[in-house]
Design an enzyme around this catalytic site. Structure first.
Site, mmCIF file in Angstrom:
data_model
loop_
_atom_site.group_PDB
_atom_site.id
_atom_site.type_symbol
_atom_site.label_atom_id
_atom_site.label_comp_id
_atom_site.label_asym_id
_atom_site.label_seq_id
_atom_site.Cartn_x
_atom_site.Cartn_y
_atom_site.Cartn_z
ATOM 1 N N GLU A 40 -45.148 -21.594 51.577
ATOM 2 C CA GLU A 40 -43.879 -21.510 52.159
ATOM 3 C C GLU A 40 -44.147 -21.501 53.551
ATOM 4 O O GLU A 40 -44.917 -20.969 54.405
ATOM 5 C CB GLU A 40 -43.570 -19.869 52.124
ATOM 6 C CG GLU A 40 -42.303 -19.719 52.894
ATOM 7 C CD GLU A 40 -41.913 -18.230 52.840
ATOM 8 O OE1 GLU A 40 -41.276 -17.705 54.079
ATOM 9 O OE2 GLU A 40 -42.211 -17.708 52.025
ATOM 10 N N ARG A 44 -40.157 -21.175 61.918
ATOM 11 C CA ARG A 44 -40.104 -20.439 62.996
ATOM 12 C C ARG A 44 -40.836 -21.449 64.403
ATOM 13 O O ARG A 44 -41.086 -20.658 65.389
ATOM 14 C CB ARG A 44 -41.258 -19.399 62.965
ATOM 15 C CG ARG A 44 -40.721 -18.123 61.631
ATOM 16 C CD ARG A 44 -41.820 -17.076 61.745
ATOM 17 N NE ARG A 44 -41.462 -16.346 60.408
ATOM 18 C CZ ARG A 44 -42.117 -15.292 60.005
ATOM 19 N NH1 ARG A 44 -43.061 -14.816 60.743
ATOM 20 N NH2 ARG A 44 -41.899 -14.570 58.966
ATOM 21 N N THR A 68 -37.780 -18.425 56.074
ATOM 22 C CA THR A 68 -37.060 -17.916 57.296
ATOM 23 C C THR A 68 -35.853 -18.881 57.396
ATOM 24 O O THR A 68 -35.476 -19.291 58.661
ATOM 25 C CB THR A 68 -37.826 -17.951 58.745
ATOM 26 O OG1 THR A 68 -39.186 -17.506 58.494
ATOM 27 C CG2 THR A 68 -37.349 -17.218 59.860
ATOM 28 N N LYS A 128 -36.688 -12.279 47.178
ATOM 29 C CA LYS A 128 -37.725 -11.715 48.142
ATOM 30 C C LYS A 128 -37.221 -10.143 48.523
ATOM 31 O O LYS A 128 -36.335 -10.056 49.014
ATOM 32 C CB LYS A 128 -37.679 -12.712 49.470
ATOM 33 C CG LYS A 128 -38.784 -12.044 50.327
ATOM 34 C CD LYS A 128 -38.417 -13.241 51.437
ATOM 35 C CE LYS A 128 -39.349 -12.695 52.879
ATOM 36 N NZ LYS A 128 -39.697 -13.876 53.829
#
Length: 212
Positions: A40, A44, A68, A128
């Site tokens: 993953e 960011r 994210t 998640k």
């Protein structure tokens, strides 16, 4: 994707923050060599999508996705860049609609019973759990297993090599997300051998758990 479920590819989903896209390929190769094929790349940093493209193009055996994910626009950009899956820290109706229409597997983030129930109503069974440690950890997930056994989770947030086995032993946990196998000093030193060794250690956590 080789597996029918993202949660079944490996016991640990490495959560990677890449500052320099040049590090992406050797880092991903180290993780894959260590037995962690699902990677993953979090959105960011400005380098994230370039890193994703490089891994998708150059690293054999990697199943690379994006984390994210906060907006429908990021869903579109990520899939266009080659994302094999999407992970969000939470979800809204608009974001969920975009992820469902993306054509790739996705894990929407949840931290409450009501959020889990709302996703189950919409046909989503894999999620998640974030932020795992702060939101109740293994005790919370154990409590969800009784009334909602059909929900499966990838807990992420505050999980390390010591606590991961406790999560992986739960019947409703398929894998855990974490970054302990990618220490910042190892990335800075480009010590890919150390990262491969830590990944290999993490990959052995599936023993006795339900994630393979």
């Amino acid at each position: 994707m080789a597996s029918s479920s993202l949660l079944d590819l490996a016991p640990v989903l490495p959560v990677v923050v890449i500052e320099d896209a040049a590090d992406a390929v050797p880092l991903a190769r180290a993780l894959v060599a260590g037995g962690l094929p699902a990677i993953e790349v979090t959105l960011r940093t400005p380098a994230a999508l370039d890193a994703l493209r490089a891994i998708a193009d150059e690293v054999s055996g990697a199943v690379v996705g994006v984390g994210t994910v906060l907006t429908p626009g990021q869903v579109k950009e990520s899939v266009a860049a080659g994302a094999g899956f999407l992970v969000s820290p939470g979800w809204t109706e608009l974001l969920l609609e975009a992820m469902q229409g993306s054509g790739v597997p996705f894990l929407p983030g949840v931290s409450t019973t009501s959020e889990v129930l709302a996703l189950l109503e919409r046909g989503v069974r894999e999620m998640k759990f974030f932020p795992a440690a702060a939101a109740g950890g293994t005790a919370y997930l154990k409590s969800l297993a009784g009334p909602m056994p059909q929900a499966r989770f990838c807990p992420t947030g505050g999980i390390g090599i010591d606590s991961a086995p406790e999560y992986l032993a739960l019947p409703n946990v398929g894998c855990v997300g974490g970054s302990w196998m990618i220490p910042a000093d190892a990335v800075a030193a480009r010590d890919w051998g150390r990262i491969e060794a830590l990944a290999r250690e993490a990959a052995t956590l599936s023993a006795g758990a339900t994630c393979r």
